[in-house]
Design a protein around this motif. Structure first.
Motif, PDB file in Angstrom:
ATOM      1  N   GLY A 346       0.830  -1.193   0.000  1.00 36.68           N
ATOM      2  CA  GLY A 346       0.000   0.000   0.000  1.00 36.68           C
ATOM      3  C   GLY A 346       0.867   1.245   0.000  1.00 36.68           C
ATOM      4  O   GLY A 346       2.039   1.170  -0.371  1.00 36.68           O
ATOM      5  N   SER A 347       0.281   2.387   0.397  1.00 31.32           N
ATOM      6  CA  SER A 347       0.918   3.711   0.499  1.00 31.32           C
ATOM      7  C   SER A 347       0.931   4.438  -0.833  1.00 31.32           C
ATOM      8  O   SER A 347       0.752   3.842  -1.895  1.00 31.32           O
ATOM      9  N   CYS A 348       1.196   5.739  -0.766  1.00 32.78           N
ATOM     10  CA  CYS A 348       1.183   6.564  -1.979  1.00 32.78           C
ATOM     11  C   CYS A 348       2.311   6.186  -2.926  1.00 32.78           C
ATOM     12  O   CYS A 348       2.330   6.612  -4.074  1.00 32.78           O
ATOM     13  N   THR A 349       3.250   5.372  -2.478  1.00 36.93           N
ATOM     14  CA  THR A 349       4.334   4.935  -3.352  1.00 36.93           C
ATOM     15  C   THR A 349       3.856   3.799  -4.257  1.00 36.93           C
ATOM     16  O   THR A 349       4.164   3.767  -5.442  1.00 36.93           O
ATOM     17  N   ASN A 350       3.129   2.871  -3.706  1.00 31.88           N
ATOM     18  CA  ASN A 350       2.786   1.629  -4.418  1.00 31.88           C
ATOM     19  C   ASN A 350       1.412   1.083  -4.059  1.00 31.88           C
ATOM     20  O   ASN A 350       1.302  -0.004  -3.491  1.00 31.88           O
ATOM     21  N   SER A 351       0.360   1.816  -4.386  1.00 32.01           N
ATOM     22  CA  SER A 351      -0.974   1.268  -4.101  1.00 32.01           C
ATOM     23  C   SER A 351      -1.897   1.489  -5.278  1.00 32.01           C
ATOM     24  O   SER A 351      -3.106   1.497  -5.137  1.00 32.01           O
ATOM     25  N   ARG A 352      -1.300   1.728  -6.453  1.00 31.75           N
ATOM     26  CA  ARG A 352      -2.111   1.960  -7.638  1.00 31.75           C
ATOM     27  C   ARG A 352      -2.407   0.617  -8.317  1.00 31.75           C
ATOM     28  O   ARG A 352      -1.851  -0.411  -7.949  1.00 31.75           O
ATOM     29  N   ILE A 353      -3.262   0.665  -9.311  1.00 29.83           N
ATOM     30  CA  ILE A 353      -3.764  -0.588  -9.871  1.00 29.83           C
ATOM     31  C   ILE A 353      -2.631  -1.479 -10.385  1.00 29.83           C
ATOM     32  O   ILE A 353      -2.626  -2.689 -10.170  1.00 29.83           O
ATOM     33  N   GLU A 354      -1.637  -0.871 -11.016  1.00 32.29           N
ATOM     34  CA  GLU A 354      -0.532  -1.689 -11.541  1.00 32.29           C
ATOM     35  C   GLU A 354       0.236  -2.378 -10.428  1.00 32.29           C
ATOM     36  O   GLU A 354       0.733  -3.484 -10.606  1.00 32.29           O
ATOM     37  N   ASP A 355       0.394  -1.656  -9.324  1.00 31.53           N
ATOM     38  CA  ASP A 355       1.101  -2.231  -8.176  1.00 31.53           C
ATOM     39  C   ASP A 355       0.358  -3.461  -7.672  1.00 31.53           C
ATOM     40  O   ASP A 355       0.950  -4.488  -7.356  1.00 31.53           O
ATOM     41  N   LEU A 356      -0.966  -3.324  -7.605  1.00 29.92           N
ATOM     42  CA  LEU A 356      -1.772  -4.439  -7.105  1.00 29.92           C
ATOM     43  C   LEU A 356      -1.742  -5.594  -8.098  1.00 29.92           C
ATOM     44  O   LEU A 356      -1.699  -6.758  -7.708  1.00 29.92           O
ATOM     45  N   ARG A 357      -1.725  -5.248  -9.380  1.00 31.31           N
ATOM     46  CA  ARG A 357      -1.635  -6.323 -10.388  1.00 31.31           C
ATOM     47  C   ARG A 357      -0.316  -7.077 -10.235  1.00 31.31           C
ATOM     48  O   ARG A 357      -0.282  -8.307 -10.297  1.00 31.31           O
ATOM     49  N   ALA A 358       0.760  -6.343 -10.045  1.00 31.20           N
ATOM     50  CA  ALA A 358       2.083  -6.974  -9.946  1.00 31.20           C
ATOM     51  C   ALA A 358       2.146  -7.891  -8.720  1.00 31.20           C
ATOM     52  O   ALA A 358       2.694  -8.995  -8.781  1.00 31.20           O
ATOM     53  N   ALA A 359       1.578  -7.421  -7.619  1.00 34.38           N
ATOM     54  CA  ALA A 359       1.588  -8.244  -6.397  1.00 34.38           C
ATOM     55  C   ALA A 359       0.691  -9.465  -6.581  1.00 34.38           C
ATOM     56  O   ALA A 359       1.046 -10.582  -6.188  1.00 34.38           O
ATOM     57  N   ALA A 360      -0.476  -9.248  -7.209  1.00 39.43           N
ATOM     58  CA  ALA A 360      -1.422 -10.349  -7.381  1.00 39.43           C
ATOM     59  C   ALA A 360      -0.857 -11.422  -8.302  1.00 39.43           C
ATOM     60  O   ALA A 360      -1.106 -12.619  -8.105  1.00 39.43           O
ATOM     61  N   ALA A 361      -0.060 -11.013  -9.291  1.00 43.22           N
ATOM     62  CA  ALA A 361       0.522 -11.987 -10.211  1.00 43.22           C
ATOM     63  C   ALA A 361       1.387 -12.986  -9.450  1.00 43.22           C
ATOM     64  O   ALA A 361       1.432 -14.172  -9.794  1.00 43.22           O
ATOM     65  N   ILE A 362       2.053 -12.510  -8.414  1.00 48.13           N
ATOM     66  CA  ILE A 362       2.888 -13.403  -7.608  1.00 48.13           C
ATOM     67  C   ILE A 362       2.037 -14.207  -6.620  1.00 48.13           C
ATOM     68  O   ILE A 362       2.280 -15.386  -6.365  1.00 48.13           O
ATOM     69  N   ALA A 363       1.018 -13.556  -6.070  1.00 54.69           N
ATOM     70  CA  ALA A 363       0.187 -14.212  -5.053  1.00 54.69           C
ATOM     71  C   ALA A 363      -0.700 -15.302  -5.652  1.00 54.69           C
ATOM     72  O   ALA A 363      -1.049 -16.274  -4.968  1.00 54.69           O
ATOM     73  N   ARG A 364      -1.045 -15.150  -6.915  1.00 52.25           N
ATOM     74  CA  ARG A 364      -1.969 -16.093  -7.562  1.00 52.25           C
ATOM     75  C   ARG A 364      -1.457 -17.537  -7.452  1.00 52.25           C
ATOM     76  O   ARG A 364      -0.325 -17.847  -7.779  1.00 52.25           O
ATOM     77  N   GLY A 365      -2.330 -18.410  -6.953  1.00 51.44           N
ATOM     78  CA  GLY A 365      -1.984 -19.836  -6.881  1.00 51.44           C
ATOM     79  C   GLY A 365      -1.021 -20.169  -5.749  1.00 51.44           C
ATOM     80  O   GLY A 365      -0.556 -21.297  -5.641  1.00 51.44           O
ATOM     81  N   ARG A 366      -0.710 -19.178  -4.896  1.00 49.47           N
ATOM     82  CA  ARG A 366       0.189 -19.447  -3.775  1.00 49.47           C
ATOM     83  C   ARG A 366      -0.520 -19.070  -2.476  1.00 49.47           C
ATOM     84  O   ARG A 366      -1.627 -18.539  -2.480  1.00 49.47           O
ATOM     85  N   HIS A 367       0.155 -19.328  -1.366  1.00 45.65           N
ATOM     86  CA  HIS A 367      -0.424 -18.928  -0.082  1.00 45.65           C
ATOM     87  C   HIS A 367       0.610 -18.246   0.790  1.00 45.65           C
ATOM     88  O   HIS A 367       1.786 -18.594   0.740  1.00 45.65           O
ATOM     89  N   VAL A 368       0.146 -17.279   1.571  1.00 46.06           N
ATOM     90  CA  VAL A 368       1.014 -16.567   2.507  1.00 46.06           C
ATOM     91  C   VAL A 368       1.680 -17.577   3.444  1.00 46.06           C
ATOM     92  O   VAL A 368       1.008 -18.475   3.962  1.00 46.06           O
ATOM     93  N   ALA A 369       2.980 -17.448   3.652  1.00 49.43           N
ATOM     94  CA  ALA A 369       3.730 -18.412   4.458  1.00 49.43           C
ATOM     95  C   ALA A 369       3.268 -18.398   5.914  1.00 49.43           C
ATOM     96  O   ALA A 369       2.716 -17.405   6.391  1.00 49.43           O
ATOM     97  N   GLN A 370       3.529 -19.509   6.591  1.00 46.30           N
ATOM     98  CA  GLN A 370       3.004 -19.666   7.957  1.00 46.30           C
ATOM     99  C   GLN A 370       3.565 -18.679   8.963  1.00 46.30           C
ATOM    100  O   GLN A 370       2.891 -18.295   9.908  1.00 46.30           O
ATOM    101  N   ASN A 371       4.813 -18.273   8.757  1.00 43.56           N
ATOM    102  CA  ASN A 371       5.415 -17.357   9.728  1.00 43.56           C
ATOM    103  C   ASN A 371       4.904 -15.922   9.572  1.00 43.56           C
ATOM    104  O   ASN A 371       5.194 -15.068  10.403  1.00 43.56           O
ATOM    105  N   ILE A 372       4.151 -15.652   8.524  1.00 44.91           N
ATOM    106  CA  ILE A 372       3.641 -14.286   8.320  1.00 44.91           C
ATOM    107  C   ILE A 372       2.338 -14.112   9.104  1.00 44.91           C
ATOM    108  O   ILE A 372       1.338 -14.774   8.820  1.00 44.91           O
TER     109      ILE A 372
END
Ligand code: SF4
Lengths: 471, 211
Positions: A346-372
């Protein structure tokens, strides 16, 4: 006519008068206002019975203090609530345009300005917020001001300013696959230092910058302030014009052509002189991770934490040691072996649609690790959120175990309930890794959205380029 | 604004670079809608051992005895001596208000962050840039004399000590004029209201899409 830099051009257009002291009275086109730095300014106007000079120059929005969950319940912290209510009241009584907390267009002030077309090429844009430099991505002269200056602009539409010097940072060549605006700007700060831009307006140029979308350019200019610069700017080109076209506050048909004709002149002339030039080879830039308590304390994800013992200069060595102590890190440890507790996208540095797309591309088909313990996605505005939901990004994040929140500054500065506990380590797409920035004792590592998502799913820092995109 | 008078004051050392405005006044205090009362929370995270929230009685909190501004004579300091890039980070003028409210009139450093530097003058706080060598020297002298004092003469633009050292400093002529006379920027600018209006007329004719 002499060859001018982009900064010189925009400056000259706005000089109302030059005074005897070497300062100028500079005309301000756009004034963005939020709840934290404005109440004392409104109060000053009322106390001195001064009218507001140009109401239509102001666009106001609450962002710093707003909750990112359960908006319908309002703000529970009474002190924060008073501040947001005060903004609402002031905007109502002065007759200003405000996107209130329950407005779909509400969001972080530096996200909504461009999104609405309230930021236009060639403008002077100010806001009582240091990351106003973001708007320089539009070939605008945009900078943060303090509350007294907020009041000054409200009362006079001008600021007393001294001209900065010109610096150009050229990113030579094209960056590699997977390298984002965030990596570029962190690499720049790593090179010139957090005081490197003091006294300058920085123009970013070169192929790698021209190749960036407007979102990427905003990320770069956003952090110009972290390099100590008064402003960051990027020349206007077709990418800029296409982005602005059709936005609610942008010029409409009848004026569009003359506006575009002018905007096309908003670039540095051939042969213009800069007081300082910095060139960075684009292909040297790898995914960046900050390891310390200042944005200049940054390295490639594949590097090791620096060793204060290897530093010759005593003061520098001490400051590296101090930073490592605060961050709970040992010298020479591989950065990609550092485990995280929380992730903030998030934040004014990286919370625009492209930023979310880039993050989602990595998150897709994966799961947040247990230690997080918590992985948070906070869109920059209600409209970004809406767009993301239209594209199904919210579902990707939710399935991967991220939380999907309402827009605001959130854990960038932790003025609301979103924060780090003491000792917690966070991969964050925001802009400041200062001590306590995300909560007292919290440890912040700045990264790009894709790198934050990669850290979330792996549990530790990982070179995002080594992760395949899954379906 | 009060006129800036020549004075002699105690100097407090803050031997670190990049002192940011988050450290000077942590974010939770920005929720205030006033300009005053920030002094007790200046450097809050360093000054107290417990975590601070607005509304707490600071007299009841656990102070950090090791922090410089909690020690005598620095409690009474009017001059802060620091390293490079003082005041970096957020644009919050609350940082200046907190320093001024504590009693500081001058901050000396080899360099300042831009917005902080501008903000300072608005509350009568004078940021003085001295060379790295002079700042080093002052830190050394401070280490030897606990109640080290400096005199600040804005009119002559001189920092001096009782041993006869005199160091000149630069200050914008306009800023100096305003500080010495306690002038308010807005009032000064409004004297040029006609010129602003004339500018606007021409400007909006030329750029009708902004009108
Ligand atoms: S997102 Fe962070 S840096 Fe940006 S305006 Fe909000 S608090 Fe400031």
């Amino acid at each position: 006519m002499a060859a001018l830099t982009l900064y010189d051009k925009v400056w000259q257009q706005h000089v109302v008068r030059q005074d005897d002291y070497g300062t100028a009275l500079l005309y301000i086109d756009r004034h963005l206002v939020h709840e934290v730095t404005s109440p004392q300014a409104f109060e000053g106007l009322l106390m001195n019975q001064r009218p507001l000079w140009r109401k239509q120059s102001i666009l106001a929005v609450p962002d710093h203090n707003v909750p990112t969950t359960a908006r319908n319940l309002g703000i529970t912290d009474p002190v924060a609530k008073l501040q947001v209510d005060t903004l609402d009241q002031n905007c109502a009584s002065f007759g200003l345009t405000e996107f209130k907390m329950d407005d779909r267009r509400q969001g972080i002030v530096h996200v909504i300005g461009p999104e609405q077309g309230a930021t236009l090429p060639g403008m002077t844009v100010v806001c009582g917020d240091s990351h106003t430099s973001t708007h320089g991505a539009f070939a605008a002269l945009a900078f943060g001001i303090g509350t007294s200056e907020v009041e000054h602009v409200m009362a006079t539409q001008c600021l007393i300013q001294k001209k900065s010097k010109n610096m150009r940072v050229t990113i030579d060549g094209a960056v590699g696959q997977g390298i984002t605006g965030k990596d570029i700007v962190l690499a720049i700060i790593g090179k010139i230092g957090t005081a490197g831009g003091n006294g300058y307006a920085i123009e970013f140029g070169g192929e790698a910058i021209r190749n960036l979308s407007m979102e990427g350019r905003m990320t770069v200019c956003n952090m110009a302030i972290e390099a100590g610069a008064r402003a960051g700017m990027i020349g206007c080109d077709q990418t800029t014009i296409d982005y602005v076209n059709g936005r609610p506050f942008a010029p409409q048909q009848k004026d569009w052509d003359s506006a575009v004709a002018y905007w096309k002149t908003l670039h540095t002339d051939e042969g213009a002189r800069f007081d300082r030039e910095v060139v960075i080879a684009a292909d040297s830039i790898e995914p960046q991770v900050t390891w310390g308590t200042s944005p200049e304390m940054v390295a490639s994800v594949n590097a090791a934490i620096p060793d204060p013992g290897a530093e010759q200069n005593r003061q520098k060595s001490e400051s590296v040691q101090k930073a490592l102590d605060y961050m709970g890190l040992q010298a020479n440890r591989a950065i990609n072996s550092v485990y995280l507790d929380k992730v903030f996208i998030g934040s004014c540095t990286n919370s625009r649609i492209e930023d979310l797309r880039a993050a989602a591309a990595i998150a897709r088909g994966r799961h947040v690790a247990q230690n997080i313990k918590l992985a948070l996605v906070v869109p920059g505005s209600g409209l970004v959120k809406q767009q993301a939901e239209k594209e199904g990004l919210d579902q990707i994040f939710l399935q991967a175990g991220f939380e999907w929140r309402e827009p605001g500054c959130s854990m960038c500065l932790a003025m609301n309930a979103d924060r780090l506990e003491s000792g917690e380590r966070c991969a964050s797409t925001s802009n400041r890794n200062f001590e306590g920035r995300q909560g007292q004792g919290g440890r912040t590592h700045l990264v790009s959205p894709a790198m934050a998502a990669a850290a979330a799913v792996c549990g530790h820092f990982t070179d995002v380029r080594t992760l395949e995109l899954l379906n | 604004m009060e006129k800036f008078q020549k004075f002699t004051g105690i100097v407090a050392p803050m031997d670190r670079a990049n002192v940011d405005t988050d450290a000077i006044i942590p974010k939770q205090y920005l929720k205030s809608i006033k300009r005053t009362g920030f002094g007790p929370n200046l450097f809050d995270d360093w000054r107290y051992l417990d975590s601070g929230e607005p509304g707490l009685d600071n007299k009841e909190r656990r102070v950090n005895p090791a922090f410089v501004l909690n020690k005598t004579p620095y409690k009474y300091a009017q001059i802060l001596l620091a390293r490079e890039n003082f005041g970096c980070g957020s644009s919050r003028e609350h940082a200046v208000w907190a320093l001024a409210d504590f009693g500081f009139k001058v901050v000396i450093a080899p360099s300042f962050a831009d917005i902080f530097f501008n903000n300072s003058f608005k509350s009568g706080l004078l940021p003085i840039v001295l060379s790295v060598a002079v700042v080093d020297q002052l830190f050394l002298e401070l280490a030897e004399h606990e109640d080290y004092q400096l005199s600040i003469d804005l009119e002559r633009q001189i920092v001096s000590n009782s041993a006869g050292m005199e160091v000149p400093f630069e200050v914008d002529a306009f800023r100096k004029h305003c500080l010495l006379n306690g002038l308010d920027d807005i009032g000064l600018t409004l004297q040029h209201a006609d010129q602003i209006k004339a500018f606007e007329q021409q400007y909006y004719q030329q750029s009708p899409w902004l009108a």
